[in-house]
Design a protein around this motif. Structure first.
Motif, mmCIF file in Angstrom:
data_model
loop_
_atom_site.group_PDB
_atom_site.id
_atom_site.type_symbol
_atom_site.label_atom_id
_atom_site.label_comp_id
_atom_site.label_asym_id
_atom_site.label_seq_id
_atom_site.Cartn_x
_atom_site.Cartn_y
_atom_site.Cartn_z
ATOM 1 N N ALA A 91 42.474 32.823 93.132
ATOM 2 C CA ALA A 91 42.908 31.527 92.623
ATOM 3 C C ALA A 91 42.431 31.271 91.203
ATOM 4 N N GLN A 92 41.240 31.739 90.867
ATOM 5 C CA GLN A 92 40.709 31.467 89.525
ATOM 6 C C GLN A 92 41.588 32.085 88.453
ATOM 7 N N LEU A 93 41.973 33.345 88.646
ATOM 8 C CA LEU A 93 42.818 34.014 87.663
ATOM 9 C C LEU A 93 44.205 33.368 87.615
ATOM 10 N N MET A 94 44.732 32.954 88.770
ATOM 11 C CA MET A 94 46.032 32.284 88.781
ATOM 12 C C MET A 94 45.978 30.979 87.999
ATOM 13 N N ASN A 95 44.904 30.231 88.143
ATOM 14 C CA ASN A 95 44.764 28.984 87.397
ATOM 15 C C ASN A 95 44.609 29.253 85.900
ATOM 16 N N GLU A 96 43.932 30.345 85.540
ATOM 17 C CA GLU A 96 43.813 30.698 84.127
ATOM 18 C C GLU A 96 45.178 31.046 83.542
ATOM 19 N N ARG A 97 45.989 31.754 84.309
ATOM 20 C CA ARG A 97 47.330 32.080 83.838
ATOM 21 C C ARG A 97 48.179 30.813 83.695
ATOM 22 N N LEU A 98 48.040 29.885 84.631
ATOM 23 C CA LEU A 98 48.774 28.632 84.539
ATOM 24 C C LEU A 98 48.382 27.859 83.283
ATOM 25 N N ASP A 99 47.083 27.757 83.012
ATOM 26 C CA ASP A 99 46.635 27.076 81.795
ATOM 27 C C ASP A 99 47.175 27.775 80.547
ATOM 28 N N HIS A 100 47.219 29.096 80.585
ATOM 29 C CA HIS A 100 47.738 29.855 79.442
ATOM 30 C C HIS A 100 49.214 29.533 79.202
ATOM 31 N N TYR A 101 50.016 29.534 80.274
ATOM 32 C CA TYR A 101 51.440 29.243 80.123
ATOM 33 C C TYR A 101 51.665 27.811 79.659
ATOM 34 N N ARG A 102 50.841 26.880 80.126
ATOM 35 C CA ARG A 102 50.984 25.494 79.668
ATOM 36 C C ARG A 102 50.827 25.390 78.164
ATOM 37 N N ARG A 103 49.824 26.033 77.635
ATOM 38 C CA ARG A 103 49.562 25.939 76.191
ATOM 39 C C ARG A 103 50.596 26.726 75.390
ATOM 40 N N VAL A 104 51.068 27.841 75.943
ATOM 41 C CA VAL A 104 52.126 28.591 75.260
ATOM 42 C C VAL A 104 53.373 27.731 75.118
ATOM 43 N N LEU A 105 53.771 27.054 76.192
ATOM 44 C CA LEU A 105 54.957 26.207 76.128
ATOM 45 C C LEU A 105 54.734 24.996 75.235
ATOM 46 N N ASP A 106 53.515 24.475 75.200
ATOM 47 C CA ASP A 106 53.221 23.341 74.330
ATOM 48 C C ASP A 106 53.379 23.703 72.852
ATOM 49 N N ASN A 107 53.100 24.951 72.485
ATOM 50 C CA ASN A 107 53.140 25.377 71.087
ATOM 51 C C ASN A 107 54.406 26.144 70.733
ATOM 52 N N MET A 108 55.345 26.238 71.663
ATOM 53 C CA MET A 108 56.550 27.017 71.419
ATOM 54 C C MET A 108 57.533 26.252 70.546
ATOM 55 N N THR A 109 58.275 26.997 69.733
ATOM 56 C CA THR A 109 59.340 26.431 68.916
ATOM 57 C C THR A 109 60.676 27.009 69.348
ATOM 58 N N ASP A 110 61.768 26.434 68.826
ATOM 59 C CA ASP A 110 63.103 26.859 69.252
ATOM 60 C C ASP A 110 63.469 28.253 68.759
ATOM 61 N N GLU A 111 62.695 28.836 67.868
ATOM 62 C CA GLU A 111 62.992 30.179 67.382
ATOM 63 C C GLU A 111 62.660 31.263 68.401
ATOM 64 N N PHE A 112 61.977 30.892 69.483
ATOM 65 C CA PHE A 112 61.613 31.869 70.513
ATOM 66 C C PHE A 112 62.689 32.023 71.580
ATOM 67 N N ILE A 113 63.723 31.212 71.532
ATOM 68 C CA ILE A 113 64.676 31.131 72.634
ATOM 69 C C ILE A 113 65.912 31.966 72.330
ATOM 70 N N PHE A 114 66.400 32.702 73.339
ATOM 71 C CA PHE A 114 67.728 33.304 73.295
ATOM 72 C C PHE A 114 68.699 32.259 73.858
ATOM 73 N N TRP A 115 69.329 31.512 72.983
ATOM 74 C CA TRP A 115 70.124 30.382 73.432
ATOM 75 C C TRP A 115 71.371 30.812 74.190
ATOM 76 N N CYS A 116 71.927 31.951 73.845
ATOM 77 C CA CYS A 116 73.121 32.451 74.546
ATOM 78 C C CYS A 116 72.866 33.891 74.997
ATOM 79 N N PRO A 117 72.046 34.105 76.011
ATOM 80 C CA PRO A 117 71.676 35.473 76.399
ATOM 81 C C PRO A 117 72.821 36.265 77.021
ATOM 82 N N PHE A 118 73.877 35.583 77.473
ATOM 83 C CA PHE A 118 74.975 36.280 78.145
ATOM 84 C C PHE A 118 76.218 36.383 77.266
#
Length: 637
Positions: free
Chosen positions: A435-462
């Motif tokens: 559980a500890q490592l899973m919670n660390e990964r969750l915190d990591h993803y939260r901060r990654v999404l908080d700092n993400m910009t629209d240049e990281f997105i494939f808006w039309c992947p298909f």
């Protein structure tokens, strides 16, 4: 001599004491009986429980509204039998005067619905007969608590777009001491074992396998991801807003579209909605070879749901092709598209749509899947929710397609044949470490999404112009799955269709809605008639050319859009900290990788254009990419 006067005196006094005690006890019992009679007059007790019968316990399964808590409220076969025979364990042979936790059905009129008034306000409507009830007033306060009428830390300044933010998990996450969600207390429901069983199932009747293949649904078994990335999925659940049915990212709104469902899963999204009211009890009795749903069918049924292994074994031994095919498809849909939080069970309501296997393709399984997933995301976004159902393979594969920087380094892919669903290429990664490592990964993803910009997105992947590939994906209105109603509005995510994002109109308010932090009170209805718009998509679709223009850059937005959006949402989930600087540095490296892939894709898709300037730009990007600090992945396992 022994002095016995004290003993004699004691023997004389003791009877009087006993008499006094008896008198006092009788007076207390009489007073208690008076209080009980008064309570009975004020609140009559329910009738004594009827003898347990599986047939009656199964009633109501067709009225399942998509809520996992409502589904779990159906009487459990074993629990009902146990309580009816053991009053001390929870049942009762007589009336209970003061139940500690009175049962309230999700379809009961005791729910306090909150509806939008004529001026946009939210007003609670309560039955007149219960205005004076203390418990009713308590529920009313709880129901009203989700309405956001003030600016909170990290939340919107203008709360008109997402008024239910007061009941959202992000409202608590901003201050970690107020009950932040952790991975060890949140369960993602899957049916991996049942899917593996169905994948290896050998049909007993001749021609059954060919009929299943003809429906086009068996491909779902090959699409299902066995090992889900729980922290990644939860990080996106925390960004889901049921008021708009979109993920609220720092740069704008995104959602899972009908086009995404059609491409990722390869199931139909047009024609007839999956809506019905017919009972499946008679059909189940016919397939299980019983006159009524009683003890003979008990191994295959559990709390109104199918146990897939027992159900297929029981039907397969009869060697009746139609029954075996219908039972297989019912178990297939219940363990993939419509997974609930009921443990190992599969819902039985799809059975009514499988009577004629030739018509299975005519139902819009894609819109039903999306409506059901929208509802599961909405309930999972509530602060007190402890789990989530729905087809999580669809959610995770959608994330992988649109957010390439969030794919795990150990993630494997499979080759695709032309025409196969895109979700089939993704292989899950088994995540361990506790559980500890899973919670660390969750915190990591939260901060990654908080700092993400629209240049990281494939808006039309298909591919470009997805609205032209699947015309139904531009439909704007209510989509349904049985009694589940959800709003679908592609105008809120125009960049996913290759158009400049404009300021969308306000979402259509439901007739009755309650999105409290308590997920058991979650209810939503748009009223009759709106789902009929699905039959005329040409009249109720977003006209892209009339409201926007094609993008020059994938992240293009209308002037003023971001300013409008930032004041009406929560751009960040957690408070900024020093760790964000390191996350931002890592993301800058991923941003270069995304740009490189975009430029290479342009060269490959348009090989006859003049790409001299583009190739020179690629050369500079490659040099900058090589000089950048390597990306540090999330905590490994």
């Amino acid at each position: 001599m022994v002095d016995t006067r004290g003993k004699k005196k004691l023997k004389e006094v003791e009877p009087s004491r006993v008499t006094n005690r008896i008198v006092l006890r009788s007076r207390r019992e009489e007073a208690e009986n008076e209080r009980r009679r008064a309570r009975l007059v004020e609140n009559p007790s329910p009738p004594p429980p009827v003898p347990f019968d599986l047939d009656t316990a199964f009633e109501g399964v067709d009225e399942y509204d998509g809520s996992d808590d409502n589904y779990d409220d159906f009487p459990d076969v074993n629990d009902a039998f146990f309580e009816s025979n053991h009053p001390s364990a929870g049942g009762s042979s007589g009336p209970r005067l003061e139940p500690e936790a009175p049962f309230v059905s999700s379809s009961s009129s005791q729910f306090v619905h909150v509806r939008r008034g004529a001026r946009g306000r939210f007003e609670s409507s309560r039955p007149d007969s219960e205005e004076g009830s203390t418990s009713k007033r308590k529920k009313a306060r709880e129901a009203d608590s989700w309405i956001l009428d003030r600016s909170g830390p990290g939340g919107p300044i203008d709360h008109s777009l997402i008024p239910s933010f007061g009941g959202h998990v992000a409202y608590r996450l901003w201050d970690d001491g107020l009950g932040a969600r952790r991975m060890d207390s949140f369960k993602l429901s899957t049916r991996a074992l049942a899917v593996n069983y169905l994948k290896d199932y050998k049909f007993q009747s001749e021609g059954a396998a060919a009929l299943v293949e003809r429906t086009g649904l068996r491909k779902l078994l090959d699409c299902s991801i066995q090992h889900l990335d729980g922290p990644l999925l939860v990080a996106f659940v925390e960004r889901w807003q049921p008021d708009t049915n979109t993920f609220h990212m720092p740069f704008g709104e995104m959602t899972i579209t009908l086009h995404d469902v059609a491409v990722l899963l390869g199931i139909p999204v047009g024609e007839d909605m999956v809506v019905g009211n017919e009972s499946v009890k008679a059909q189940l009795c016919e397939m299980l070879r019983v006159e009524q749903l009683n003890e003979r069918s008990k191994p295959s049924l559990k709390s109104g749901g199918l146990v897939c292994v027992e159900a297929m074994q029981q039907v397969g031994r009869f060697r009746e092709r139609d029954s075996e095919v219908r039972m297989f498809l019912t178990c297939l849909l219940g363990t993939t598209l419509f997974v609930d939080r009921s443990g190992d069970r599969a819902q039985v309501w799809p059975l009514q749509f499988l009577g004629d296997t030739r018509r299975v393709r005519k139902y819009s399984w894609g819109s039903a899947t999306l409506a059901y997933l929208y509802r599961q995301l909405g309930m999972a976004s509530r602060a007190d929710c402890k789990g989530m159902g729905g087809y999580l393979t669809l959610l995770q594969s959608w994330i992988y397609e649109y957010f390439p920087c969030l794919r795990d380094q150990k993630l494997g892919t499979r080759g695709l044949v032309c025409g196969e669903p895109f979700a089939k290429k993704w292989e899950g990664v088994r995540i361990g470490g506790g559980a500890q490592l899973m919670n660390e990964r969750l915190d990591h993803y939260r901060r990654v999404l908080d700092n993400m910009t629209d240049e990281f997105i494939f808006w039309c992947p298909f591919g470009p112009r997805p609205g032209e590939m699947v015309s139904r994906s531009l439909y704007s209105g209510v989509i349904r799955c049985m009694s589940v109603e959800e709003m679908y509005d592609p105008s809120r995510c125009l960049r996913q269709f290759g158009y400049v994002q404009t300021i969308p109109s306000d979402p259509l308010p439901p007739v009755d809605v309650c999105r409290s932090a308590n997920v058991k009170m979650y209810s939503l209805s748009y009223g009759p008639g709106l789902s009929e718009l699905w039959k005329a998509p040409q009249c109720h679709s977003v006209q892209l050319d009339s409201i926007s223009r094609p993008v020059q850059k994938p992240e293009d937005t209308e002037d003023g859009y971001l300013q409008w959006y930032m004041g009406r949402t929560h751009p960040r989930i957690v408070c900024p900290s020093a760790a964000d600087q390191e996350i931002h540095h890592h993301l800058s490296h991923d941003q270069l990788a995304v740009k490189l892939v975009r430029e290479f894709r342009t060269v490959i898709e348009h090989p006859y254009d003049d790409h001299l300037d583009l190739l020179l730009g690629l050369q500079g990007l490659l040099k900058e990419y090589d000089e950048a600090t390597p990306y540090q992945p999330p905590p490994q396992y």
